[in-house]
Design a protein around this motif. Structure first.
Motif, PDB file in Angstrom:
ATOM      1  N   PRO A 151     -12.434 117.974  65.534  1.00 16.35           N
ATOM      2  CA  PRO A 151     -11.091 117.621  65.060  1.00 16.35           C
ATOM      3  C   PRO A 151     -10.209 118.849  64.869  1.00 16.35           C
ATOM      4  O   PRO A 151      -9.039 118.732  64.548  1.00 16.35           O
ATOM      5  N   GLU A 152     -10.786 120.033  65.008  1.00 19.75           N
ATOM      6  CA  GLU A 152     -10.038 121.291  64.958  1.00 19.75           C
ATOM      7  C   GLU A 152     -10.824 122.315  65.761  1.00 19.75           C
ATOM      8  O   GLU A 152     -12.040 122.176  65.918  1.00 19.75           O
ATOM      9  N   THR A 153     -10.137 123.326  66.266  1.00 26.12           N
ATOM     10  CA  THR A 153     -10.855 124.339  67.055  1.00 26.12           C
ATOM     11  C   THR A 153     -11.529 125.362  66.139  1.00 26.12           C
ATOM     12  O   THR A 153     -12.415 126.105  66.553  1.00 26.12           O
ATOM     13  N   ASN A 185      -9.167 110.420  65.403  1.00 25.54           N
ATOM     14  CA  ASN A 185      -8.954 108.981  65.550  1.00 25.54           C
ATOM     15  C   ASN A 185      -7.919 108.530  64.522  1.00 25.54           C
ATOM     16  O   ASN A 185      -8.253 107.864  63.537  1.00 25.54           O
ATOM     17  N   GLU A 186      -6.686 108.946  64.738  1.00 28.41           N
ATOM     18  CA  GLU A 186      -5.612 108.700  63.765  1.00 28.41           C
ATOM     19  C   GLU A 186      -5.443 107.198  63.518  1.00 28.41           C
ATOM     20  O   GLU A 186      -5.518 106.397  64.449  1.00 28.41           O
ATOM     21  N   ILE A 187      -5.198 106.845  62.270  1.00 27.46           N
ATOM     22  CA  ILE A 187      -5.023 105.425  61.926  1.00 27.46           C
ATOM     23  C   ILE A 187      -3.654 104.956  62.404  1.00 27.46           C
ATOM     24  O   ILE A 187      -3.513 103.934  63.052  1.00 27.46           O
ATOM     25  N   ALA A 202      -3.553 125.756  68.751  1.00 23.90           N
ATOM     26  CA  ALA A 202      -3.695 127.205  68.929  1.00 23.90           C
ATOM     27  C   ALA A 202      -3.937 127.746  67.530  1.00 23.90           C
ATOM     28  O   ALA A 202      -3.065 127.635  66.665  1.00 23.90           O
ATOM     29  N   GLU A 203      -5.146 128.260  67.328  1.00 23.60           N
ATOM     30  CA  GLU A 203      -5.512 128.647  65.963  1.00 23.60           C
ATOM     31  C   GLU A 203      -6.041 130.083  65.923  1.00 23.60           C
ATOM     32  O   GLU A 203      -6.630 130.563  66.894  1.00 23.60           O
ATOM     33  N   ILE A 204      -5.831 130.695  64.779  1.00 19.54           N
ATOM     34  CA  ILE A 204      -6.411 132.018  64.543  1.00 19.54           C
ATOM     35  C   ILE A 204      -7.144 131.973  63.205  1.00 19.54           C
ATOM     36  O   ILE A 204      -6.609 131.431  62.225  1.00 19.54           O
ATOM     37  N   SER A 267       9.065 117.115  59.169  1.00 20.89           N
ATOM     38  CA  SER A 267       7.624 116.866  59.269  1.00 20.89           C
ATOM     39  C   SER A 267       6.901 118.125  59.699  1.00 20.89           C
ATOM     40  O   SER A 267       7.497 119.025  60.312  1.00 20.89           O
ATOM     41  N   GLU A 268       5.606 118.127  59.416  1.00 25.30           N
ATOM     42  CA  GLU A 268       4.796 119.330  59.669  1.00 25.30           C
ATOM     43  C   GLU A 268       4.762 119.693  61.153  1.00 25.30           C
ATOM     44  O   GLU A 268       4.369 118.896  61.994  1.00 25.30           O
ATOM     45  N   LEU A 269       5.158 120.935  61.415  1.00 27.71           N
ATOM     46  CA  LEU A 269       5.040 121.450  62.779  1.00 27.71           C
ATOM     47  C   LEU A 269       3.745 122.254  62.871  1.00 27.71           C
ATOM     48  O   LEU A 269       2.985 122.141  63.824  1.00 27.71           O
ATOM     49  N   THR A 270       3.498 123.035  61.850  1.00 29.09           N
ATOM     50  CA  THR A 270       2.352 123.929  61.860  1.00 29.09           C
ATOM     51  C   THR A 270       1.993 124.302  60.427  1.00 29.09           C
ATOM     52  O   THR A 270       2.820 124.131  59.528  1.00 29.09           O
TER      53      THR A 270
END
Ligand code: GAP
Length: 450
Positions: A151-153, A185-187, A202-204, A267-270
């Protein structure tokens, strides 16, 4: 949003996945232009945070990881959303997304009231629903073969911490970066690509000495925001939202979201989170392997803290498209009568626009002109993503290119045949420069910052 989704479909940026079968909810295909745009954004991200820095290394890992990962990370237990079901029509919703009968975009409302599907007001008790997609590794479908799509990298960066530290001979602070697909699996879904069941992150994970985490956190918030505005997103359409202590994720000491003013609301972008030493400690505990840092100079050993800036690439694509979208009532001055009306210009930051240059012969019924235009097209196609277009009036063709955000249109006309020069039209200013074909690549490279 309707205008953006319709433009995306009409011009081949983004459309529903498996559309011929009626589509699949919350899964999207990036078409020819969308795929280029998204890829350009990823390349810019890599340039800023991997290529330009000495302290961050890139990894690329599978979407299925050892199932213990999710026990250790807390996702099996905690990666849930509150689910309620309408007692009448059995529609299921996220309890925290309903307010006075309406979905409030991705807002943070708590009240629930009526079912948006049937209008009734009776709901089941709230249940916690785990968002991870399950699958089986190998041919046996039993408990012991269950695996999850990540669900996340992020988790791979924690598990690979010691390997990267050793192979790169890093000293703290340092970071591990990854771009990749994640699955939830978003509701409730909706709002186009804003909330999908498969998306790219894209994560650090930036490892710091405990005590230095708060300063590093502030620095990351700044540089993350700078990256986004650097891609042309207007500062006035961004704001920061600090999560309240009681709403923090199970791993976080502090989280700030950078929100974007989407048409459906802020709304949340990042997000940027201070994940403390939670993940490294947990993986160490579950794997029995030490995930610590030894400071050679001070002869001290510690478990680093982690600052995590995490970006949803798809959300950024959406914000960029919305931000770039401009309608010009009555058309632009250069348009002919027949093309007058409402014009759309997609003022995407030039370095990430999918098509950089369009090559247009002034008319298509003069073989000399057409041949020359094709020659110019061949010349610059090796350097930039280009489109060749000879269909319709020149005004109409400019308009088509404006609508997909092409920064430069190169027109080949009768003078070209005599003087070996072309007209280069700038999407934003509509200014036209006469440039020698020999200097065209250099001219465009300078303008496009490539
Ligand atoms: N590793 C931390 C993490 O995954 P998150 O806030 O759950 O944190 C990070 O997700 C980013 O991923 C979000 O800010 C958002 O841009 C993107 N994202 C999350 N869920 C998404 C979804 N269902 N569809 C599209 N993007 C999503």
């Amino acid at each position: 949003m309707e205008k953006i989704t319709s433009l995306c479909k009409r011009r081949g940026f983004i459309f529903q996945t498996s559309e011929i079968y009626g589509g699949v909810e919350a899964l999207w295909d990036y078409g020819p232009l969308g795929a280029l745009l998204k890829n350009n954004i990823k390349q810019e991200w890599l340039k800023s945070f991997v290529q330009a820095r000495d302290d961050i290394a890139l990894i690329d890992t599978p979407v299925i990881m050892h199932p213990k990962t999710w026990e250790a990370s807390g996702h099996l237990k905690n990666f849930t959303d509150p689910l309620i079901e309408c007692k009448h029509c059995h529609a299921r919703f996220r309890a925290d997304h309903m307010k006075e009968g309406n979905f409030v975009g991705q807002g943070r409302a708590k009240e629930k009231n009526q079912c948006v599907q049937c209008g009734e007001k009776e709901f089941t008790e709230t249940k916690q629903f785990n968002l991870m997609f399950k699958t089986f590794l190998g041919p046996i479908e039993d408990e012991s073969h269950i695996a999850y799509l990540r669900p996340e990298t992020a988790q791979a960066m924690f598990e690979d911490f010691a390997q990267v530290l050793e192979t790169m001979r890093f000293k703290i602070p340092f970071g591990i970066a990854q771009i990749g697909h994640s699955f939830r699996n978003e509701i409730t879904t909706g709002n186009f690509i804003f909330r999908s069941r498969e998306f790219e992150q894209a994560e650090i994970e930036y490892f710091v000495k405990p005590g230095e985490d708060e300063r590093a956190f502030d620095e990351w918030v700044e540089s993350w925001e700078k990256f986004i505005t650097g891609l042309g997103v207007k500062k006035e359409n961004l704001r920061r939202y600090e999560h309240k202590k009681e709403n923090l994720s199970h791993y976080s000491k502090r989280t700030i979201d950078i929100e974007y003013k989407f048409p459906f609301g802020w709304s949340e972008l990042t997000g940027i989170a201070n994940r403390t030493n939670y993940d490294l400690s947990q993986h160490s505990k579950f794997s029995g392997k030490a995930l610590v840092y030894f400071d050679e100079e001070k002869k001290e050993k510690y478990t680093p803290y982690v600052i995590e800036p995490s970006l949803g690439i798809d959300r950024l694509v959406l914000a960029i498209l919305i931000d770039a979208y401009e309608e010009i009532k009555g058309g632009r001055t250069e348009t002919t009568k027949s093309t007058k009306g409402e014009e759309v210009v997609l003022k995407i930051c030039k370095k990430i626009s999918p098509i950089k240059v369009a090559i247009l012969p002034l008319v298509k019924n003069k073989p000399d002109l057409v041949n020359k235009a094709k020659e110019v097209y061949k010349l610059i196609k090796n350097k930039f993503y280009c489109q060749y277009d000879e269909v319709g009036s020149i005004g109409r063709r400019y308009r088509r290119q404006d609508e997909i955000g092409t920064p430069y249109c190169v027109t080949v006309d009768f003078e070209t045949l005599e003087k070996e020069d072309v007209t280069v039209r700038d999407r934003d200013t509509m200014k036209q420069d006469r440039i020698k074909i020999n200097n065209l690549i250099e001219f465009l490279s300078g303008k496009l910052d490539l």
